[in-house]
Design a protein around this motif. Sequence first.
Motif: not given
Length: 248
Positions: A23-29, A52-53, A72-78
Amino acid sequence: MSKAESILRSYGVDHPKQIDLEAIAHDLDATVRYRKLDGSEARIVGNGSSAIITVKENGLRSRQRFSIAHEIGHWMERHGRGGFICAKEDISPQNDRDKGAEAQANAFASQLLLPSYLFDPMVAGLPLTLDTADKIGKEFQASLTATAIKLVRCSERPAVVVCHSQSKREWFVTGARFPEGIWAVTELDPETDAFELLYSSAAKGKTTIRQEPGSRWLSGRGAREATVRTQSVKVVEGVVVSLIALER
């Protein structure tokens, strides 16, 4: 407060069971899916707005959760803009202090799965043992190894988590109060229960907690005079993780 904890706080998470990674990942697109993967534990493919993870479908649930949190960490850290393929050795809770993208993602994952604002109050006053790590890890749906590392790092007592295979010491992680100039031995002492765990296929699970001479487990200045309390677990065949707490 870490970036991962800030995300959890923004969702009002106040209990480990509320950490819903999908759910967290989904909310972060970022969409999570489970597939057969060869040569990697997880991967992320993203563009400027969504990702997509993909996670290995037949892994342990605790391993899958760390992999999701890592991506998710990779995604948030760009890091995930374009793509990132992560092997088993990349996604490891002990590898979060080095420089580089994988270490940053591991640090993020550890805080997302085991946020300090929930973890620290839960372990306050509990024994510094693998039994405690096992119990708390189940609450957070995190692996025993990841939880033991977090437990040692937040403890006021000097302690170390060490991993041995039959060929070498794979890694060790010390707490903030662990003395400088002392480190975990490279080879297990035959007098330890961990040695039997490592070399006997019949030995399973966790050992009992023991008080032992520090020289069996540690080397360096003052190791011979130390007394330690230890407990070990066979995580897979041929690999043992131990928690060693200094008594004096």
